[in-house]
Design an enzyme around this catalytic site. Structure first.
Site, PDB file in Angstrom:
ATOM      1  N   GLY A  32       0.798  -1.225   0.000  1.00  0.00           N
ATOM      2  CA  GLY A  32       0.000   0.000   0.000  1.00  0.00           C
ATOM      3  C   GLY A  32       0.826   1.268   0.000  1.00  0.00           C
ATOM      4  CB  CYS A 241     -25.615  -9.908 -18.169  1.00  0.00           C
ATOM      5  SG  CYS A 241     -24.993  -9.869 -19.871  1.00  0.00           S
ATOM      6  CB  CYS A 244     -24.237 -14.182 -20.256  1.00  0.00           C
ATOM      7  SG  CYS A 244     -23.670 -13.269 -18.816  1.00  0.00           S
ATOM      8  CB  CYS A 266     -21.080  -8.908 -18.908  1.00  0.00           C
ATOM      9  SG  CYS A 266     -21.866 -10.183 -17.928  1.00  0.00           S
ATOM     10  CB  CYS A 272     -20.246 -11.537 -21.121  1.00  0.00           C
ATOM     11  SG  CYS A 272     -21.966 -11.384 -21.633  1.00  0.00           S
TER      12      CYS A 272
END
Lengths: 291, 263, 362
Positions: A32, A241, A244, A266, A272
């Site tokens: 970080g 979606c 899909c 998606c 997808c």
């Protein structure tokens, strides 16, 4: 000058790669923490992924398989351009399949499919400093990180709740890494924040214009900042979606007409496609089948 | 205002504090002790060294020589100039407060009053929005700011309100020592009186120790138990406030006292 | 029927083909040659070299042609090429005191050793469009023997009298920084600051320099001297034990003489602002010297109150390659972030409406 310049493997010279690798190693050692590095001018503009490209160029080897996504998709123009760059200067194999890639360079998304050990996710970062919009001075923010003075971060979240009744940060949502450094996850939607937590993959972040590299090593704690009584939540979509039928994934809204008609598909195009070839269908697919 | 502090340990022990700016003297060889709950006024004209002294005492300035020992909450005595930057900043958001003459220096003008008060709580790890907000509301009430101003930015506040907000922001973590630099300077006389009243109430109620720099003897009279008079960087007279103001010994102090109307 | 947009690759290739076509333009017009650009658009070439920080006229001309005359794009091309070049080492400092001068003016002295020389300047031309320039013949210039008189720098002459501050008090053995090799770490030393200014955007520095004249960080500047000409670049070869000349480069140097400073210990002296740029780039060198002086505020104990005096602000935003990249990246897709904002704002508006309805019902 006519003798077209011979570029080194993956464009950068070895000395530069060594310098960047040193910065990456330091970044992994201090999860970080933003490590300054001497960013080079790249043959694409600053702000278009030069940080990610430099990180990828420094870690990529001839056996690597590279995937590049932008907004979750492999076929967005900037993703195409960066993929083509590495195909040319490093002659590596490229893929659109998340599972097949050893290195995934990304802008604004984390793939839906959980990443595994040995995979590296390289983020393109525009502004690495999570405190930048609260305190513009680098000299001051450096001190705040050193002294762990993160009260100001919560002041921002407090103001959100006071004004909007909720935390109104939806992307580039700040996280605390391994209980120490507050980090900007790059402008990914907060939907993706939980994927960073305890990920099996190594996550590297490159900010070229701002000359910073940072990292989240595998299996590292990544916690989104929040309040006990206003806990962090991710976006939720009302419909699946349309192609899909996937739920619990991040969706793009596509405008169909100028009367408010729209559909959701998606954002992760590879996920997808894989679902569709496995036989999943959404509402649009069913229409097609009916026709 | 008289109070017996002798049964306690002091909170602050200042020994031979001297500050030079190059070859120019800021303040010289200042020594005193401050007890919990005691208010000390430092008075003098501008250029007398009182602000240099305040900044040295609060570790904003590094003195040329001398020590300022502070009794931490765990009972340990520490020289504040030996503290790390992290420790010093931590002191400043927990056990100390600093009230600036210009409220804009002590406030975040771009965030709401509630967040201004709540910032210190968040800085020391409070992560409960409801608690932070109710504490902020409570403190706004104590400094006489209406509850419905909690989401307003201090830009829209009057000078007196800003100063009261600054005080609430400093006191919310229950500090033991507060530094004040001309806390009523620049305010209208009627606003000054109300603020002094409020300050006196809070200091007494919370048992705060305070060091107040002022050029206004009326402020010293109303707020402080003891006072020090400074001239050309030196403390020329010190004692109980009533004694110094009613029976000044140094000719300079006599001049200062006679130049103002008796309160 | 919705079809996901595909074929980014083909679109990119087509766009680039169109760009190449537009770049060439009407095929009945002869194509520009690089030597024409070098010879006839010399100041554009100089700017591309200066801000691209690579001294190569032909490459700069190629960059200009490839960029269709867009200077910032050309600078970017030069920089991206420069970054791939191996680094052999650092030359010795150039000595502008021994410059082969083509132009040299001082605003502080009417006459001085070496004299004033106007050189090839736009100054005192009347800005009237002149159609005869297009395709017109220009008579050959009149030449004469060069003066043998030395032209010492004005600041050195003032310095010998103690009237000008010495040129920095850094340790001569200290290694000079290199902003292309090390990340910048504020506050900067003057060497790195000058490097950043030398490759900084001319327009940005011009505006900042101008702002100091209008009172935002005033420094009472006088042009001590501007000189343009060629200087020798020498390189130490350790194996030989002496420096060899690599050739000459043309540079523009501006030494600004600014308000004096003094204290109890040091008698009053003028202070300086410095500008040095590749090629003929007088405006840039002057703006640079104004900004350099403004950025020395802290060094002289002046209050930092104006944008031009704020080092982190100036240096973080002076590089036009960085600036253009980040401004222009806004045109890249951001629809994932935008979706997140859209979703939130819809939700909040729905709640707002619901609250309104409830209120109306009560």
């Amino acid at each position: 000058m006519n003798a077209v310049a011979q570029y080194n493997f993956a464009y950068l010279d070895e000395q530069t790669k060594r310098m960047i690798r040193r910065a990456i190693l330091k970044a992994i050692a201090i999860p970080g923490y933003q490590v300054p590095f001497s960013s080079r001018e790249m043959p694409m503009p600053y702000g278009w992924g030069t940080g990610g490209v430099q990180v990828t160029a420094s870690i990529i080897g001839p056996d690597d398989v590279l995937k590049v996504i932008d907004q979750g998709a492999d076929d967005t123009t900037n993703a195409v351009s960066i993929r083509a760059f590495f195909a040319k200067v490093a002659q590596v194999e490229t893929t659109t399949h998340t599972a097949d890639a050893t290195i995934i360079q990304t802008r604004h998304r984390i793939p839906e499919k959980p990443l595994g050990q040995g995979q590296i996710l390289v983020y393109q970062v525009p502004i690495p400093e999570p405190l930048r919009f609260l305190e513009p001075r680098e000299t001051e923010t450096r001190k705040m990180h050193a002294l762990e003075e993160y009260g100001l971060m919560h002041v921002k979240l407090y103001e959100d709740i006071a004004r909007h009744g909720r935390i109104a940060t939806t992307y580039a949502y700040p996280v605390k890494v391994e209980g120490r450094y507050v980090m900007d996850p790059s402008p990914t939607p907060k939907f993706d924040n939980p994927k960073m937590h305890m990920s099996a993959a190594l996550q590297l972040f490159g900010a070229g214009r701002e000359h910073r590299i940072y990292a989240v090593p595998p299996y590292t704690e990544v916690v989104s900042l929040d309040f006990e009584d206003h806990p962090f939540t991710i976006q939720h979509f009302e419909e699946p979606c349309a192609l899909c039928g996937a739920e619990q994934v991040y969706l793009d809204e596509v405008i169909l007409d100028d009367r408010g008609g729209h559909m959701y598909v998606c954002s992760d195009t590879d996920n997808c496609e894989e679902r569709r070839s496995a036989g999943h269908v959404g509402t649009l697919g069913m229409q097609e089948a009916a026709e | 205002m008289s109070q017996d502090f002798s049964h306690q340990d002091p909170l602050l022990r200042v020994e031979g504090l001297t500050k030079y700016y190059g070859s120019r003297l800021g303040c010289a060889d200042v020594s005193f002790e401050l007890w919990p709950g005691e208010v000390l006024a430092i008075v003098g004209e501008s250029g007398s060294g009182k602000t240099t002294l305040l900044n040295s005492l609060s570790a904003t300035l590094e003195p040329t020589s001398g020590k300022t020992m502070y009794r931490m909450r765990d009972g340990q005595w520490r020289n504040i100039y030996d503290l790390s930057e992290a420790e010093r900043r931590f002191l400043f958001r927990t056990d100390w407060g600093f009230v600036h003459q210009d409220a804009a220096m002590g406030l975040r003008m771009g965030v709401s009053a509630g967040a201004n008060v709540g910032e210190r709580l968040m800085a020391v790890g409070d992560r409960n929005y409801g608690h932070i907000r109710s504490t902020a509301l409570d403190w706004l009430g104590r400094v006489e700011i209406a509850a419905d101003r909690i989401d307003d930015q201090p830009r829209s506040f009057s000078g007196g309100m800003r100063q009261r907000l600054q005080i609430a922001r400093n006191l919310v973590t229950g500090p033991r020592l507060v530094f004040m630099d001309e806390p009523t300077g620049g305010l209208d006389v009627s606003v000054q009186a109300r603020l002094l009243d409020l300050l006196r109430g809070l200091v007494g109620e919370l048992g705060l120790a305070a060091i107040v720099v002022t050029h206004d003897l009326a402020v010293a009279r109303l707020l402080s138990h003891r006072m020090m008079v400074m001239k050309d960087g030196h403390v020329i007279e010190a004692g109980l406030t009533d004694r110094v103001l009613d029976d000044p010994r140094e000719p300079y102090t006599q001049l200062l006292v006679s130049s103002i109307l008796q309160v | 029927m919705y079809v996901a947009v595909k074929g980014g690759e083909a679109a990119i290739a087509n766009a680039h083909a169109l760009l190449a076509d537009r770049r060439r333009g009407d095929r009945s017009v002869p194509a520009l040659r690089l030597d024409q650009i070098v010879e006839q658009l010399g100041l554009a070439v100089d700017r591309a070299m200066g801000e691209g920080s690579l001294y190569d006229k032909e490459l700069a001309a190629l960059a200009l042609l490839q960029a269709r005359g867009d200077l910032i794009e050309a600078i970017f091309l030069v920089r991206a090429y420069r970054t791939t070049l191996p680094r052999f080492g650092y030359s010795n400092p150039i000595d502008t005191g021994t410059m082969l001068i083509e132009r040299r003016i001082s605003a502080t002295f009417k006459d001085l050793p070496g004299g004033q020389m106007l050189g090839p300047t736009f100054d005192y031309t009347h800005r009237l469009l002149d159609p005869s320039i297009a395709g017109g013949e220009v008579p050959a210039p009149i030449t004469r023997e060069a003066d043998t008189e030395q032209a010492p720098r004005v600041t050195d002459m003032l310095g010998r009298q103690g009237l000008m501050e010495p040129d920095g008090d850094t340790d001569p053995d200290r290694e000079v920084g290199d902003l292309t090799r090390e990340p910048l770490d504020f506050p900067l030393d003057r060497d790195l600051r000058l490097q950043a200014l030398a490759r900084g955007d001319e327009g940005f520095l011009l505006a900042l320099g101008y702002s100091t004249q209008r009172g935002y960080g005033r420094s009472h500047p006088f042009v001590g001297e501007i000189r343009i000409g060629e200087v020798e670049v020498e390189f130490d070869i350790p194996e030989l034990g002496f420096a060899v000349s690599l050739g000459r480069v043309r540079v523009t140097e501006c030494q600004m003489v600014n308000q004096f400073k003094g204290s109890a210990k040091v008698p009053p002296q003028f202070t300086r602002g410095y500008g040095l740029v590749f090629g003929q780039a007088e405006r840039k060198a002057m703006a640079m010297s104004l900004v350099d002086r403004a950025l020395r505020a802290r060094e002289f104990g002046e209050d930092v109150v104006a944008p031009a005096q704020d080092e982190e602000f100036v240096i973080s935003h002076s590089d036009n390659v960085q600036a253009t990249g980040f401004v222009e990246h806004l045109k890249l897709p951001h629809y994932v972030d935008f979706q997140a904002e859209l979703d939130l704002i819809r939700r909040m508006r729905a709640e707002h409406d619901a609250a309104d309805m409830k209120e109306a019902a009560e």
